[in-house]
Design a protein around this motif. Structure first.
Motif, PDB file in Angstrom:
ATOM      1  N   PRO A  35       0.838  -1.207   0.000  1.00 46.30           N
ATOM      2  CA  PRO A  35       0.000   0.000   0.000  1.00 46.30           C
ATOM      3  C   PRO A  35       0.869   1.252   0.000  1.00 46.30           C
ATOM      4  CG  PRO A  35       0.004  -1.052   2.154  1.00 46.30           C
ATOM      5  CD  PRO A  35       0.669  -2.000   1.215  1.00 46.30           C
ATOM      6  N   TYR A 129      -4.836   1.773   6.783  1.00 48.37           N
ATOM      7  CA  TYR A 129      -4.742   1.974   5.334  1.00 48.37           C
ATOM      8  C   TYR A 129      -6.120   1.962   4.684  1.00 48.37           C
ATOM      9  CZ  TYR A 129      -4.205   0.696   0.436  1.00 48.37           C
ATOM     10  OH  TYR A 129      -4.326   0.635  -0.924  1.00 48.37           O
ATOM     11  N   PHE A 130      -6.932   0.978   5.010  1.00 51.79           N
ATOM     12  CA  PHE A 130      -8.246   0.875   4.371  1.00 51.79           C
ATOM     13  C   PHE A 130      -9.167   2.024   4.767  1.00 51.79           C
ATOM     14  CE2 PHE A 130      -7.370  -3.752   3.624  1.00 51.79           C
ATOM     15  CZ  PHE A 130      -7.536  -3.696   2.252  1.00 51.79           C
ATOM     16  N   THR A 133      -7.647   5.367   3.143  1.00 50.76           N
ATOM     17  CA  THR A 133      -7.382   5.389   1.704  1.00 50.76           C
ATOM     18  C   THR A 133      -8.512   4.782   0.886  1.00 50.76           C
ATOM     19  OG1 THR A 133      -5.015   5.178   2.161  1.00 50.76           O
ATOM     20  CG2 THR A 133      -5.730   4.764  -0.096  1.00 50.76           C
ATOM     21  N   ASP A 134      -8.856   3.541   1.176  1.00 48.97           N
ATOM     22  CA  ASP A 134      -9.860   2.842   0.376  1.00 48.97           C
ATOM     23  C   ASP A 134     -11.297   3.113   0.811  1.00 48.97           C
ATOM     24  OD1 ASP A 134      -7.836   1.805  -1.057  1.00 48.97           O
ATOM     25  OD2 ASP A 134      -8.251  -0.303  -0.640  1.00 48.97           O
ATOM     26  N   LEU A 135     -11.495   3.372   2.091  1.00 51.85           N
ATOM     27  CA  LEU A 135     -12.851   3.563   2.608  1.00 51.85           C
ATOM     28  C   LEU A 135     -12.950   4.862   3.401  1.00 51.85           C
ATOM     29  CD1 LEU A 135     -13.504  -0.085   3.879  1.00 51.85           C
ATOM     30  CD2 LEU A 135     -14.398   0.938   1.778  1.00 51.85           C
TER      31      LEU A 135
END
Length: 218
Positions: A35, A129-130, A133-135
């Motif tokens: 990531p 991270y999630f 960044t992703d959520l």
């Protein structure tokens, strides 16, 4: 002379090696995912490695011959700065128990402490991270991803660390998991969440120029 492994209770050895294997698998997965993170140098990694080593040398004595440190504060700061696989490596390499090399502190106990701390760091880093960044999470016009990620990462570290440690103490002493939890960790749980913002403050401070334009990544 018998080998050390032969004097180790099989159930404890199996548990410790299982945790170590799970840590290696998670580290490999995180490295493969790679990531994105802030750019960093070898000097940055060495600085945080020294912080990890310093915090693990300062332990708080607990019942059942256990102890804990404030490593989780440094981990929370590190996951905001580095990729999760690197944070796992920093914890694995930098973990130095004050009892290392002393009688009554066998190799498998050191391996367990290193790997469970590294596993908790990797799981928290993945969570961070999630959620950042992703959520991404918003509350109206405000982006609250960092706050939610900080609370969630703190909870992940707490659950992984305390669950594995409680079960390890249960296996080695025969005490019930409930008794281990009440005597060792129930009174410590608020500190994980009270001190969590300190980790974020450390990360932000490291990115801020302090002296002569220097301040970590800045």
């Amino acid at each position: 002379m018998k080998r050390a492994a032969s004097t180790t209770p099989p159930n404890i050895l199996a548990f410790v090696l299982g945790v170590a294997l799970l840590t290696l698998v998670l580290g490999a997965v995180l490295f493969r995912l790679a990531p994105p993170s802030l750019p960093f140098t070898v000097g940055d990694a060495l600085f945080w490695l020294a912080l990890v080593a310093w915090t693990t040398r300062i332990g708080i004595a607990l019942p059942f011959s256990a102890s804990m440190s404030h490593l989780f504060v440094v981990v929370l700061a590190a996951i905001a700065l580095f990729p999760p696989w690197l944070v796992m490596g920093l914890v694995m390499v930098g973990y130095f128990s004050p009892r290392l090399g002393k009688k009554g502190y066998p190799w498998y106990k050191d391996l367990f402490n290193r790997t469970q701390a590294s596993l908790a760091a990797g799981a928290a880093g993945l969570c961070w991270y999630f959620l950042t960044t992703d959520l991404p999470i918003r509350a109206g016009p405000w982006d609250i991803s960092t706050v939610v990620a900080l609370i969630s990462a703190s909870l992940v570290i707490f659950l992984v660390n305390m669950s594995l440690t409680t079960w390890a103490i249960h296996l080695s002493t025969g005490a019930s998991s409930r008794k281990v939890w009440i005597d060792n960790f129930r009174w410590l749980s608020p500190s994980y969440f009270v001190l969590a913002p300190v980790g974020l403050f450390m990360a932000r401070a490291y990115q801020t120029p302090l002296v002569g334009g220097w301040g970590g990544f800045s």
